[in-house]
Design an enzyme around this catalytic site. Structure first.
Site, PDB file in Angstrom:
ATOM      1  CE1 TYR A 152      47.858  40.564  36.294  1.00  0.00           C
ATOM      2  CE2 TYR A 152      46.042  39.711  37.009  1.00  0.00           C
ATOM      3  CZ  TYR A 152      46.850  40.548  36.585  1.00  0.00           C
ATOM      4  OH  TYR A 152      46.575  42.592  36.740  1.00  0.00           O
ATOM      5  N   GLY A 204      36.995  38.332  52.834  1.00  0.00           N
ATOM      6  CA  GLY A 204      38.110  39.911  52.991  1.00  0.00           C
ATOM      7  C   GLY A 204      38.889  40.571  51.612  1.00  0.00           C
ATOM      8  CB  ILE A 211      36.761  28.337  49.305  1.00  0.00           C
ATOM      9  CG1 ILE A 211      35.770  28.797  48.060  1.00  0.00           C
ATOM     10  CG2 ILE A 211      38.336  28.229  49.578  1.00  0.00           C
ATOM     11  CD1 ILE A 211      36.620  27.214  47.092  1.00  0.00           C
ATOM     12  CG  HIS A 252      44.181  36.485  44.235  1.00  0.00           C
ATOM     13  ND1 HIS A 252      44.178  37.150  43.167  1.00  0.00           N
ATOM     14  CD2 HIS A 252      45.447  35.501  43.985  1.00  0.00           C
ATOM     15  CE1 HIS A 252      45.547  37.352  42.746  1.00  0.00           C
ATOM     16  NE2 HIS A 252      45.802  36.984  43.394  1.00  0.00           N
ATOM     17  CG  LEU A 278      34.761  35.425  37.790  1.00  0.00           C
ATOM     18  CD1 LEU A 278      33.991  35.445  37.529  1.00  0.00           C
ATOM     19  CD2 LEU A 278      35.107  33.853  38.780  1.00  0.00           C
ATOM     20  NE  ARG A 314      32.900  41.339  54.485  1.00  0.00           N
ATOM     21  CZ  ARG A 314      32.554  42.616  54.891  1.00  0.00           C
ATOM     22  NH1 ARG A 314      32.185  43.347  54.071  1.00  0.00           N
ATOM     23  NH2 ARG A 314      31.973  42.776  55.998  1.00  0.00           N
ATOM     24  CE1 TYR A 334      41.653  42.774  37.845  1.00  0.00           C
ATOM     25  CE2 TYR A 334      42.130  42.783  35.208  1.00  0.00           C
ATOM     26  CZ  TYR A 334      42.841  42.915  36.318  1.00  0.00           C
ATOM     27  OH  TYR A 334      44.366  42.943  36.875  1.00  0.00           O
TER      28      TYR A 334
END
Length: 532
Positions: free
Chosen positions: A181, A102, A232, A175, A464, A100, A466
């Site tokens: 975007y 955030g 990541i 994101h 992806l 997660r 959404y």
């Protein structure tokens, strides 16, 4: 399959295979992880703190109920080595790891699971942001939020920005990795079109940068989602130039004010209009003079002054009737505030540092891509369907410009040339009544089915970021299951993602309800590392 179906799966599994005791999982991690370094939250050992941490970044109340599956433990690392240790211990203990960063996570995939034993690796401490204006780059931690990132750019420069989303509380890790975007989409493309490096912890606990991970894995985490391939840690991105003067406007038109014809014309002019201009259109059912009707809201961000914008609109879209007094000239950071629905007269940029500045409610999102113009009469039928259903809204995001110049396989995000605009289906509510939730979820699905003739086909595309579990769910490590949603999200890039996944995580350790499957799953249909 929807979340209710997933809960049924969870219910079934719990009776057919006994789950591990959460306290035993907690004890296993306390023994496995280095003693004085990593904070572990448990529903049994420190339940109050555990609940606070769990709920801190839940952005959809649908997944914050007593019946929502909960992690056995939550681990909140502050160093890269702690992330590595958590990954290795999760492998040793034999539990699924949910990552997660955030953000919003519309389907709760980062903190809810259909597997009986799982933990959350919460990256909210990884929110350092290093902006270097001299070389126009920034290194951004995966747990930072977009608002924080924008503010740190603003601190250093009034003529730099980054082409990412309009919600300040979206997490950077999810994101960027999904191909995020924003309003500079037509000028500069997506987040992933500006990523130059990354740091990641892989399944073997190695901490890798772009050179060490190789170009295939780097390509995969720049639009293919990070959670299928590792954890990541940060992204290095190139900033983009923005003018000192930007212009925004918002114009509302009801069906009686030719909204259908205006939306039709918007489709025709946006792909080829000046790349400095982005006009989003909202379609909503509203009440006017005690009558239900449809309304279109045109919201713009223009990288330039109002005189140039009005002249451009007079030439290309005179039907909208934009006047100079409709325009607000702003700095780039003020455009961020405007698009986040803050009052420019009373709000300072410091609000962007507030990681909880948004209202959290119940919601559902879906997505589509439109490749052929929808006629004015068809738009009228869409408005009428919205009015009939009552609550579902649309967000239309235009393409063209830079999005048409970048090849579909340059990144895993494939929806480039050939798409006029992207649709977000949006429905929100504040009442926890289960019957209301069922009705609203049904509304979103009915509207989605209604839109079938107007949107992309074979496959029907989806975005992806959404996330939408209705379009397919992974229950193990099945290529055929993964292809159902994977080809919608990634089109022709899906198989390359599968090959990379197989190479870097052959036992499918990093998995979720819509992760990339391995090639091993092509024949077996089951993970070789399923829980025992």
């Amino acid at each position: 399959m929807n979340m209710h179906s997933l809960l049924l799966i969870l219910f079934f599994i719990s009776f057919t295979n006994a789950a591990m005791d959460p306290d035993a999982i907690y004890q296993s991690f306390t023994q496995c992880l280095p003693k004085s370094t990593t904070v572990i939250y448990s529903s049994t050992a420190n339940s109050t703190a555990y609940t606070t941490v769990l709920q801190a970044y839940i952005k959809n109340r649908r997944f914050n109920t007593t019946s929502t599956p909960k992690p056995a433990v939550i681990i909140t690392p502050v160093t890269e080595s702690q992330v590595r240790d958590t990954v290795l211990c999760a492998k040793k203990v034999g539990v699924q790891i949910k990552i997660r960063s955030g953000g919003h996570d519309y389907e709760g995939i980062s903190y809810v699971s259909s597997e009986r034993d799982f933990i959350i690796l919460d990256m909210f401490n990884f929110r350092s942001i290093d902006v270097n204006i001299a070389d126009e780059t920034a290194v951004v931690g995966a747990g930072a939020q977009l608002g924080e990132f924008y503010y740190r750019i603003y601190e250093k420069s009034r003529v730099h920005g980054f082409p990412a989303g309009v919600c300040p509380t979206v997490g950077v890790g999810g994101h960027i990795s999904g191909g995020g975007y924003g309003t500079m989409l037509r000028k500069y493309g997506l987040t992933v079109d500006h990523v130059t490096d990354a740091r990641i912890v892989d399944v073997n606990g190695r901490i890798l940068d772009r050179k060490a991970m190789g170009e295939d894995l780097f390509w995969a985490i720049c639009g293919g989602g990070g959670g299928s391939f590792g954890v990541i840690l940060s992204y290095t991105v190139k900033l983009v130039p923005v003018p000192e003067v930007n212009t925004v406007f918002r114009i509302l038109k009801t069906q009686a004010e030719n909204a259908s014809e205006l939306v039709y014309k918007w489709q025709m002019i946006m792909p080829d209009i000046d790349d400095d201009l982005f006009i989003r259109v909202l379609l909503q059912p509203v009440t006017v003079n005690r009558q239900r009707t449809g309304r279109a809201t045109f919201i713009a961000h223009f990288l330039g002054d109002s005189d140039r914008l009005v002249a451009l609109m007079d030439e290309k879209f005179p039907e909208l009737g934009l006047k100079k007094e409709d325009c607000i000239e702003v700095s780039w950071i003020q455009s961020v505030l405007y698009w986040a629905n803050f009052d420019l007269n009373t709000t300072s940029p410091e609000i962007l540092l507030d990681r909880h500045s948004d209202n959290v409610n119940f919601g559902k999102r879906k997505s589509d891509y439109v490749q052929s113009p929808i006629t004015a009469s068809e738009i009228t039928s869409i408005f009428n369907k919205q009015v009939e259903l009552g609550r579902v809204g649309f967000v239309f995001n235009p393409y063209g410009g830079k999005m048409y110049e970048i090849p579909a396989d340059a990144t895993p995000f494939p929806h480039r040339s050939g798409n006029l605009f992207k649709i977000q289906y949006s429905i929100n509510w504040n009442d926890p009544d289960p019957q209301l939730e069922a009705n609203n979820l049904n509304q979103s699905r009915v509207m989605y089915n209604f839109m079938t003739p107007f949107v992309s086909k074979n496959p029907r595309g989806a975005f992806l970021n959404y996330r939408d579990l209705d379009i397919g769910v992974m229950t193990g490590d099945s290529y055929s299951e993964g292809a159902v949603y994977g080809e919608k999200y990634f089109m022709g890039n899906f198989d390359r993602l599968v090959k990379i996944k197989t190479a870097v995580d052959p036992d499918n350790f990093f998995r979720n309800e819509q992760s990339i499957p391995t090639l091993a799953g092509k024949s077996s249909g089951k993970s070789r590392k399923m829980m025992k």
